[in-house]
Motif scaffolding. Structure first.
Motif, PDB file in Angstrom:
ATOM      1  N   THR A  80      14.072 -40.115  54.736  1.00 39.12           N
ATOM      2  CA  THR A  80      13.177 -41.258  54.892  1.00 39.12           C
ATOM      3  C   THR A  80      11.820 -41.013  54.243  1.00 39.12           C
ATOM      4  OG1 THR A  80      12.776 -40.390  57.135  1.00 39.12           O
ATOM      5  CG2 THR A  80      14.249 -42.270  56.937  1.00 39.12           C
ATOM      6  N   HIS A  81      11.437 -39.754  54.055  1.00 41.86           N
ATOM      7  CA  HIS A  81      10.199 -39.478  53.323  1.00 41.86           C
ATOM      8  C   HIS A  81      10.346 -39.864  51.849  1.00 41.86           C
ATOM      9  CE1 HIS A  81       8.993 -37.009  56.824  1.00 41.86           C
ATOM     10  NE2 HIS A  81       7.772 -37.247  56.389  1.00 41.86           N
ATOM     11  N   GLN A  82      11.488 -39.542  51.245  1.00 39.89           N
ATOM     12  CA  GLN A  82      11.706 -39.889  49.837  1.00 39.89           C
ATOM     13  C   GLN A  82      11.832 -41.398  49.633  1.00 39.89           C
ATOM     14  OE1 GLN A  82      11.464 -37.787  47.332  1.00 39.89           O
ATOM     15  NE2 GLN A  82      11.079 -36.119  48.775  1.00 39.89           N
ATOM     16  N   VAL A  83      12.251 -42.101  50.663  1.00 37.34           N
ATOM     17  CA  VAL A  83      12.417 -43.557  50.565  1.00 37.34           C
ATOM     18  C   VAL A  83      11.082 -44.248  50.298  1.00 37.34           C
ATOM     19  CG1 VAL A  83      13.063 -45.635  51.878  1.00 37.34           C
ATOM     20  CG2 VAL A  83      14.510 -43.602  51.960  1.00 37.34           C
ATOM     21  N   MET A  84       9.973 -43.613  50.688  1.00 35.37           N
ATOM     22  CA  MET A  84       8.659 -44.243  50.512  1.00 35.37           C
ATOM     23  C   MET A  84       8.311 -44.494  49.051  1.00 35.37           C
ATOM     24  SD  MET A  84       5.909 -43.034  53.367  1.00 35.37           S
ATOM     25  CE  MET A  84       6.271 -41.309  53.572  1.00 35.37           C
ATOM     26  N   ARG A  85       9.066 -43.912  48.114  1.00 33.21           N
ATOM     27  CA  ARG A  85       8.803 -44.150  46.696  1.00 33.21           C
ATOM     28  C   ARG A  85       9.610 -45.324  46.141  1.00 33.21           C
ATOM     29  NH1 ARG A  85       8.398 -38.173  46.460  1.00 33.21           N
ATOM     30  NH2 ARG A  85       6.271 -37.655  45.818  1.00 33.21           N
ATOM     31  N   PHE A  86      10.477 -45.909  46.954  1.00 40.84           N
ATOM     32  CA  PHE A  86      11.257 -47.065  46.512  1.00 40.84           C
ATOM     33  C   PHE A  86      10.568 -48.363  46.927  1.00 40.84           C
ATOM     34  CE2 PHE A  86      14.497 -43.759  46.450  1.00 40.84           C
ATOM     35  CZ  PHE A  86      15.181 -44.054  45.279  1.00 40.84           C
ATOM     36  N   TYR A  87      10.875 -49.441  46.194  1.00 41.44           N
ATOM     37  CA  TYR A  87      10.232 -50.727  46.495  1.00 41.44           C
ATOM     38  C   TYR A  87      11.175 -51.872  46.127  1.00 41.44           C
ATOM     39  CZ  TYR A  87       6.729 -54.450  46.577  1.00 41.44           C
ATOM     40  OH  TYR A  87       6.034 -55.606  46.852  1.00 41.44           O
ATOM     41  N   GLN A  88      11.569 -52.650  47.141  1.00 38.28           N
ATOM     42  CA  GLN A  88      12.417 -53.830  46.960  1.00 38.28           C
ATOM     43  C   GLN A  88      13.606 -53.518  46.061  1.00 38.28           C
ATOM     44  OE1 GLN A  88       9.920 -57.105  45.701  1.00 38.28           O
ATOM     45  NE2 GLN A  88       8.776 -57.129  47.618  1.00 38.28           N
ATOM     46  N   ALA A  89      14.285 -52.429  46.373  1.00 34.41           N
ATOM     47  CA  ALA A  89      15.345 -51.922  45.490  1.00 34.41           C
ATOM     48  C   ALA A  89      16.750 -52.173  46.008  1.00 34.41           C
ATOM     49  CB  ALA A  89      15.155 -50.417  45.274  1.00 34.41           C
ATOM     50  N   PHE A  90      16.934 -52.272  47.326  1.00 32.13           N
ATOM     51  CA  PHE A  90      18.281 -52.186  47.876  1.00 32.13           C
ATOM     52  C   PHE A  90      18.724 -53.464  48.581  1.00 32.13           C
ATOM     53  CE2 PHE A  90      16.513 -47.901  47.708  1.00 32.13           C
ATOM     54  CZ  PHE A  90      17.465 -47.291  46.902  1.00 32.13           C
ATOM     55  N   ASP A  91      19.998 -53.776  48.361  1.00 27.16           N
ATOM     56  CA  ASP A  91      20.617 -54.934  49.019  1.00 27.16           C
ATOM     57  C   ASP A  91      21.179 -54.544  50.383  1.00 27.16           C
ATOM     58  OD1 ASP A  91      20.683 -56.857  46.556  1.00 27.16           O
ATOM     59  OD2 ASP A  91      21.534 -54.970  45.846  1.00 27.16           O
ATOM     60  N   VAL A  92      21.505 -53.274  50.536  1.00 24.42           N
ATOM     61  CA  VAL A  92      22.033 -52.751  51.804  1.00 24.42           C
ATOM     62  C   VAL A  92      21.266 -51.484  52.139  1.00 24.42           C
ATOM     63  CG1 VAL A  92      24.050 -51.843  53.013  1.00 24.42           C
ATOM     64  CG2 VAL A  92      24.336 -53.677  51.327  1.00 24.42           C
ATOM     65  N   VAL A  93      20.664 -51.459  53.325  1.00 21.89           N
ATOM     66  CA  VAL A  93      19.910 -50.283  53.771  1.00 21.89           C
ATOM     67  C   VAL A  93      20.554 -49.767  55.054  1.00 21.89           C
ATOM     68  CG1 VAL A  93      17.729 -49.425  54.668  1.00 21.89           C
ATOM     69  CG2 VAL A  93      17.742 -50.978  52.714  1.00 21.89           C
ATOM     70  N   ILE A  94      21.037 -48.539  55.002  1.00 22.00           N
ATOM     71  CA  ILE A  94      21.670 -47.896  56.154  1.00 22.00           C
ATOM     72  C   ILE A  94      20.747 -46.780  56.625  1.00 22.00           C
ATOM     73  CG2 ILE A  94      23.695 -46.626  56.964  1.00 22.00           C
ATOM     74  CD1 ILE A  94      25.176 -47.867  54.490  1.00 22.00           C
ATOM     75  N   VAL A  95      20.376 -46.805  57.883  1.00 22.36           N
ATOM     76  CA  VAL A  95      19.546 -45.734  58.440  1.00 22.36           C
ATOM     77  C   VAL A  95      20.399 -44.954  59.434  1.00 22.36           C
ATOM     78  CG1 VAL A  95      17.405 -45.126  59.604  1.00 22.36           C
ATOM     79  CG2 VAL A  95      17.498 -47.176  58.179  1.00 22.36           C
ATOM     80  N   ASP A  96      20.753 -43.744  59.063  1.00 19.76           N
ATOM     81  CA  ASP A  96      21.553 -42.876  59.921  1.00 19.76           C
ATOM     82  C   ASP A  96      20.622 -42.079  60.831  1.00 19.76           C
ATOM     83  OD1 ASP A  96      23.735 -41.633  61.000  1.00 19.76           O
ATOM     84  OD2 ASP A  96      24.005 -40.220  59.349  1.00 19.76           O
ATOM     85  N   GLU A  97      21.089 -41.803  62.039  1.00 17.25           N
ATOM     86  CA  GLU A  97      20.285 -41.064  63.021  1.00 17.25           C
ATOM     87  C   GLU A  97      18.935 -41.751  63.204  1.00 17.25           C
ATOM     88  OE1 GLU A  97      21.896 -38.977  64.546  1.00 17.25           O
ATOM     89  OE2 GLU A  97      23.377 -38.073  63.217  1.00 17.25           O
ATOM     90  N   VAL A  98      18.981 -43.045  63.484  1.00 14.06           N
ATOM     91  CA  VAL A  98      17.761 -43.853  63.542  1.00 14.06           C
ATOM     92  C   VAL A  98      16.832 -43.425  64.678  1.00 14.06           C
ATOM     93  CG1 VAL A  98      18.776 -45.639  65.016  1.00 14.06           C
ATOM     94  CG2 VAL A  98      16.944 -46.243  63.413  1.00 14.06           C
ATOM     95  N   ASP A  99      17.372 -42.678  65.636  1.00 10.71           N
ATOM     96  CA  ASP A  99      16.556 -42.240  66.775  1.00 10.71           C
ATOM     97  C   ASP A  99      15.979 -40.846  66.587  1.00 10.71           C
ATOM     98  OD1 ASP A  99      19.363 -41.424  66.955  1.00 10.71           O
ATOM     99  OD2 ASP A  99      18.750 -40.404  68.789  1.00 10.71           O
TER     100      ASP A  99
END
Length: 746
Positions: free
Chosen positions: A507-526
């Motif tokens: 999720t730290h690396q995700v901060m460099r993406f912007y309006q890129a994905f049609d499907v976002v899956i967050v595993d271990e969301v807790d």
């Protein structure tokens, strides 16, 4: 729009992976060693070739592909629905391959075939091929592409030097070799292609001086042509190539530099040890109506692939500022300020609004302060003068196979129901929470949904808070989707193709993406730190498109998430193999802190450890802190008990985990860093100091979930060693029992 195929020969030295990814079709040339003929890079690899050449006194020979090979490929492409074929080949002055391709045109019906003579070979040839493939994907016709390639000829230069001119002389590939070979054999000539022929450019007496001269020529080209790419080519001299790259990076700090090779065919004529350096400017420009503004007519592919779907600072983009400006004027990219100040400071990358997490310093140019975000400083500074660049033009596309999923496993009833719900959410662009017990097989539940997304042309992100989880999942996804371009991004591992249709990232690396994905899956969301750090949730929201589907996975979702509006919840209360979750037992171990101060491990804990080591049953011991981990490890070392101790800052953590996974290590001591995202067959777990505040209900459920995950060993032991029971311990046990009692949804 006509469907256009790109064909080239093996001397472009394009990898199979790139060829498949870019829809490029390759015809191999031939190398003859002794009485054996080999297809280049099909029957004979580069390393084997140089070994064979060194072992044989007779120089190998080469030959062009048979015309029948071209006819067979062209007919096959015509049957596949291609209406146009561009056949791009090495210089016709050194090989008959180009002419053979043109001759095959007369034998094939139903498709238009255009040939292109690059008048060069190797990495420079690949520049033409990759550019043609990009233009074809963008919908340009064959005639338009040929026109662009002709323009590119003026933007490509190459210089090379050989150890021994005998190879060029014997092969007849050196223009005027009979005249010059006598007085040139003892020097290091700089050679180049001129109108398709290899000719000497300059005579230099040592390799060092030859390289220095090539560097000077390259600098002149960089200044006059605005070079945007440099490639170092070697003939079985990778160390030397790497050395040259390091030297060039010190000179051309803002130009990407890569390494390629001279394969068997070209190596036959240049000889082992040869070195080449080539450069190019891929950016095609056209003057618009505005008199003083040069705009790019076609976006530059390396920039598009690097920036598309991301939001980056100028320092993070390895291309000259002039390139960014030209693309921005043309409307392909845009920038925003990294830090806003109205009405309060806010970081656009991480969403930080906390006044205490902004610093400031005096501007060196003006009498004013420059503010910067301290919250995401580890990712690079974002200040009030920082620009964040985003890509606005059409994004890169990839060829997705008709059946991308190659996983052949069988889903359980609970998995199948959840999988269908995930597919439905992806099709409807809605949100869903998959609440599944540890070991339910959440990853497999995603497979069919991801396949549906890829076939629909959607980009997929799987984000997770922990690096260990990304490293665990990446090989499984590679195996499940072997023909789909993927990238796995985590700290220290970021130099991958971020434009790939399937991305796995922390999720730290995700901060460099912007309006890129049609499907976002967050595993271990807790998991920590996702639940603790709001910027990580902000990053995920910024990475998804406005109408993207959101899929959340967890064995222990928070009550807040479970009750979120417009979030469908599907539960998998049973593991994929059908067995109950092992219920932990609570065992009092006395004052374990005091025992450790006396350099002892509590007796009951030591008995558990020794029993597992003697029986060779993998044992995972969780402790509440690094300090306790070091204490326990020191005691076990004194007793000569083989083990490893790992935590979040352990440099050799992943090495120890792999040794433990491979049963080379009987015992692993760890902090909560391994509470999730790791699967070890037959493992038992114990928690020392289970009463510590760190061990919440969620953490203890996850830790217990490491046990019994394998269908061949679905049971096991989970122990909470404590110096006093806590509500969290009892809640975790009740949680597991409740899941065991729940019926599976059909």
């Amino acid at each position: 729009m006509k469907k256009t195929a790109i064909v080239t020969d093996s001397t472009a030295y394009i990898s199979d992976e790139t060829a498949k990814e870019q829809d490029i079709h390759i015809i191999p040339l031939n190398v003859v060693i002794g009485n054996e003929a080999y297809q280049e890079l099909v029957d004979l690899g580069t390393e084997q070739f140089y070994q064979e050449m060194a072992a044989n006194e007779v120089l190998p020979t080469t030959s062009q592909p048979a015309i029948g090979n071209f006819v067979q490929l062209f007919e096959s492409l015509a049957k596949d629905g291609y209406e146009e074929i561009i056949s791009i080949h090495l210089s016709s002055k050194i090989s008959g391959t180009y002419q053979t391709a043109l001759s095959a045109d007369d034998m094939v019906e139903g498709v238009e075939i255009l040939g292109f003579d690059t008048e060069i070979s190797c990495a420079p040839q690949s520049y033409f091929v990759l550019e043609a493939a990009r233009l074809a994907r963008d919908g340009q016709t064959a005639a338009e592409i040929i026109k662009h390639l002709q323009d590119l000829k003026q933007r490509v230069m190459a210089y090379f030097m050989v150890d021994d001119l005998n190879h060029l002389h014997r092969g007849g590939r050196l223009s005027g070799a009979q005249r010059i070979v006598g007085n040139m054999l003892k020097i290091k000539p700089i050679l180049q292609f001129v109108e398709g022929e290899i000719v000497p450019y300059e005579k230099v007496r040592t390799e060092k001086k030859a390289l220095s001269r090539i560097f000077d020529l390259l600098k002149e080209d960089a200044d006059s042509r605005k070079v945007t790419e440099i490639t170092v080519i070697h003939a079985n001299r990778i160390e030397k190539a790497q050395e040259i790259v390091s030297m060039l990076k010190g000179i051309h700090t803002d130009i990407p530099i890569s390494i390629s090779f001279f394969g068997p065919v070209i190596g036959t004529h240049l000889g082992e040890g040869s070195i080449g350096i080539c450069c190019s400017n891929h950016v095609f420009r056209s003057v618009k109506s505005l008199p003083d503004h040069k705009l790019v007519n076609v976006p530059w592919e390396p920039l598009r692939r690097f920036l598309a779907g991301r939001r980056l600072t100028q320092k993070e983009i390895p291309f000259p500022q002039s390139i960014l400006e030209e693309h921005e004027l043309a409307g392909y990219i845009q920038h925003t300020q990294g830090l806003t100040s109205s009405p309060h400071h806010m970081c656009k990358r991480c969403g930080n609004k906390d006044p205490s997490l902004f610093g400031r310093f005096n501007s060196p140019l003006k009498q004013e302060h420059i503010y910067y975000c301290r919250h995401c400083l580890a990712l690079g500074k974002i200040s009030s003068t920082t620009r964040l660049y985003t890509w606005k033009a059409p994004t890169p596309t990839y060829v997705i196979p008709s059946k991308p999923l190659q996983w052949t496993g069988t889903l359980s009833t609970g998995q199948s129901n959840a999988s269908n719900q995930v597919i439905k959410a992806i099709q409807e662009n809605s949100s869903i929470l998959v609440w599944a017990v540890c070991g339910a097989g959440k990853t497999e539940v995603l497979f069919h949904g991801i396949e549906a997304a890829l076939l629909a042309g959607k980009r997929v992100l799987l984000a997770t808070p922990r690096t260990d989880v990304v490293k665990e999942l990446a090989p499984r996804f590679k195996k499940a989707f072997p023909e789909v371009k993927q990238a796995a991004l985590y700290g220290g591992h970021t130099k991958e193709d971020t434009s790939a249709p399937l991305i796995l990232a922390t999720t730290h690396q995700v901060m460099r993406f912007y309006q890129a994905f049609d499907v976002v899956i967050v595993d271990e969301v807790d998991a920590f730190p996702y639940t603790f750090d709001p910027s990580l949730k902000y990053g995920v929201l910024q990475a998804k498109k406005t109408d993207a589907c959101e899929v959340y996975l967890s064995a222990t979702p928070s009550k807040e998430l479970r009750n979120e509006a417009n979030l469908r919840v599907v539960r998998i209360p049973r593991r994929y193999h059908g067995y109950d979750l092992p219920v932990p037992r609570m065992v009092w171990c006395g004052n374990w802190k005091k025992a450790l101060q006396k350099e002892r491990v509590p007796k009951v804990v030591m008995q558990w450890i020794i029993e597992h080591v003697n029986q060779r049953t993998p044992a995972l011991l969780f402790v509440p802190s690094i300090y306790v981990l070091d204490q326990v490890s020191a005691v076990l070392t004194t007793h000569q008990i083989r083990h490893a101790a790992v935590h979040s800052a352990s440099e050799d953590r992943h090495t120890h985990i792999e040794s433990f996974r491979a049963a080379r290590l009987p015992l692993l001591i760890t902090t909560t860093i391994l509470e999730r995202g790791i699967t070890i067959p037959r493992v038992d777990i114990a928690v020392l100091g289970a009463e510590a505040d760190l061990f919440t209900e969620s953490a203890l459920v996850q830790i217990s979930g490491r046990v019994g995950r394998d269908h061949l060993a679905p049971t096991g032991d989970a122990v909470f060693f404590h110096y006093g029971k806590t509500l969290a311990m009892q809640a975790a046990i009740n949680h597991i029992r409740k899941m065991n009692e729940e019926e599976v949804q059909a």
